[in-house]
Design an enzyme around this catalytic site. Structure first.
Site, mmCIF file in Angstrom:
data_model
loop_
_atom_site.group_PDB
_atom_site.id
_atom_site.type_symbol
_atom_site.label_atom_id
_atom_site.label_comp_id
_atom_site.label_asym_id
_atom_site.label_seq_id
_atom_site.Cartn_x
_atom_site.Cartn_y
_atom_site.Cartn_z
ATOM 1 N N TYR A 137 -1.651 -0.717 10.568
ATOM 2 C CA TYR A 137 -1.514 -1.342 9.139
ATOM 3 C C TYR A 137 0.070 -1.267 7.423
ATOM 4 O O TYR A 137 -0.086 -2.002 7.222
ATOM 5 C CB TYR A 137 -2.498 -0.713 8.253
ATOM 6 C CG TYR A 137 -2.648 -0.757 6.388
ATOM 7 C CD1 TYR A 137 -3.492 -2.400 5.984
ATOM 8 C CD2 TYR A 137 -2.814 0.014 5.748
ATOM 9 C CE1 TYR A 137 -3.734 -2.276 4.884
ATOM 10 C CE2 TYR A 137 -2.676 -0.271 4.309
ATOM 11 C CZ TYR A 137 -3.472 -1.234 3.871
ATOM 12 O OH TYR A 137 -3.408 -1.657 2.818
ATOM 13 N N SER B 127 0.290 -1.190 0.040
ATOM 14 C CA SER B 127 -0.221 0.400 -0.164
ATOM 15 C C SER B 127 0.374 1.350 0.014
ATOM 16 O O SER B 127 2.203 1.205 0.886
ATOM 17 C CB SER B 127 -0.879 -0.465 1.504
ATOM 18 O OG SER B 127 -2.048 1.412 1.270
#
Length: 260
Positions: A155, A142
């Site tokens: 995350y 990401s």
């Protein structure tokens, strides 16, 4: 076709990128194994692939469990006889919030799925890949790793660890002709992003286009890449067209963030 006769496992096949990977992968000739923790999601995706004339099976698998990961790979071998590519899409939303306001046990829960889950799946596919002479693993990272996203620290850290693991595995598995690469998407235009933006727009009492304008302004292409475009890039990394690539993290974001 790009993936003719290849067998592709998609671990964590949600309604956005995972679904696109399955449908586009089948269009490129792959036989698809889709898996999530719940039955409804993968079965619906497999049914779409089959309705379009492709081959697919759906399985429920908790990638927090080594036994489930091994069972998923066994199911692929029983159905199709081999495993050519693994795409690790699964992630956790545990520990959403600023550092210091979320328990580190929640960070560990996120890490257990987002990073270690991908490693469990890799551990399960390596033996059959070695036996057949090679394969490809693609991990989905990401842009949160390199661009701060509020309240997503756990995350981002787990995805950063996954990028590091990608390079380590590429070194170790290269002699076995197993390539390990990573795709790092940014914004992806699709059902998931549209729902998120609508929720944000409703909360802020504004139009979705008001939220999109500053995002588009940061992207040289002037638009948010679609989840289908991102899926095609991931499938390229899983294909023989990327046979000289391993240990690579490829930015897939329309130029919003460019690697040095």
């Amino acid at each position: 076709m790009l993936l003719s006769e290849k067998v592709l496992i998609i671990a964590g096949a949600g309604p956005g990128l995972g679904r696109r990977l399955a449908i586009q992968g089948a269009r490129e000739g792959a036989r698809i194994v889709v898996a999530t923790q719940t039955r409804e999601g993968p079965e619906q995706i497999a049914a779409e692939v089959q309705a379009a004339g492709g081959e697919a099976i759906a399985r429920v698998a908790d990638i927090g469990s080594e036994a489930d990961c091994a069972a998923l790979v066994d199911a692929a071998l029983q159905a199709f006889g081999r495993v050519d590519s693994l795409i690790n899409c699964a992630f956790s939303t545990a520990a959403t919030g600023p550092f210091g306001e979320t328990a580190l046990d929640q960070w560990a829960a996120n890490f257990n799925v987002t990073c270690l889950g991908a490693l469990r799946m890799a551990q399960a596919v390596v033996p059959p890949m070695k036996a057949q002479g090679g394969g490809a693993i693609v991990n989905i990272s990401s842009m949160a790793v390199v661009q701060h996203v509020p309240e997503q620290a756990a995350y981002a850290v787990a995805k950063a660890a996954l990028e590091g693991a990608t390079r380590q595995l590429a070194q170790e598995l290269g002699p076995c002709n197993i390539r390990v690469n990573c795709a790092r998407p940014g914004w992806m235009w699709g059902a998931t992003t549209q729902a998120y933006l609508q929720m944000q727009a409703d909360a802020r009492h504004c139009a979705v286009d008001d939220l999109l304008a500053p995002v588009r302004a940061r992207i040289p292409l002037g638009r948010i890449p679609t989840d289908e475009e991102c899926a095609k890039t991931v499938l390229f990394l899983a294909s023989d067209y990327a046979s000289a690539l391993t240990g690579v993290t490829l930015d897939v974001n329309g130029g919003e963030r460019m690697s040095a």
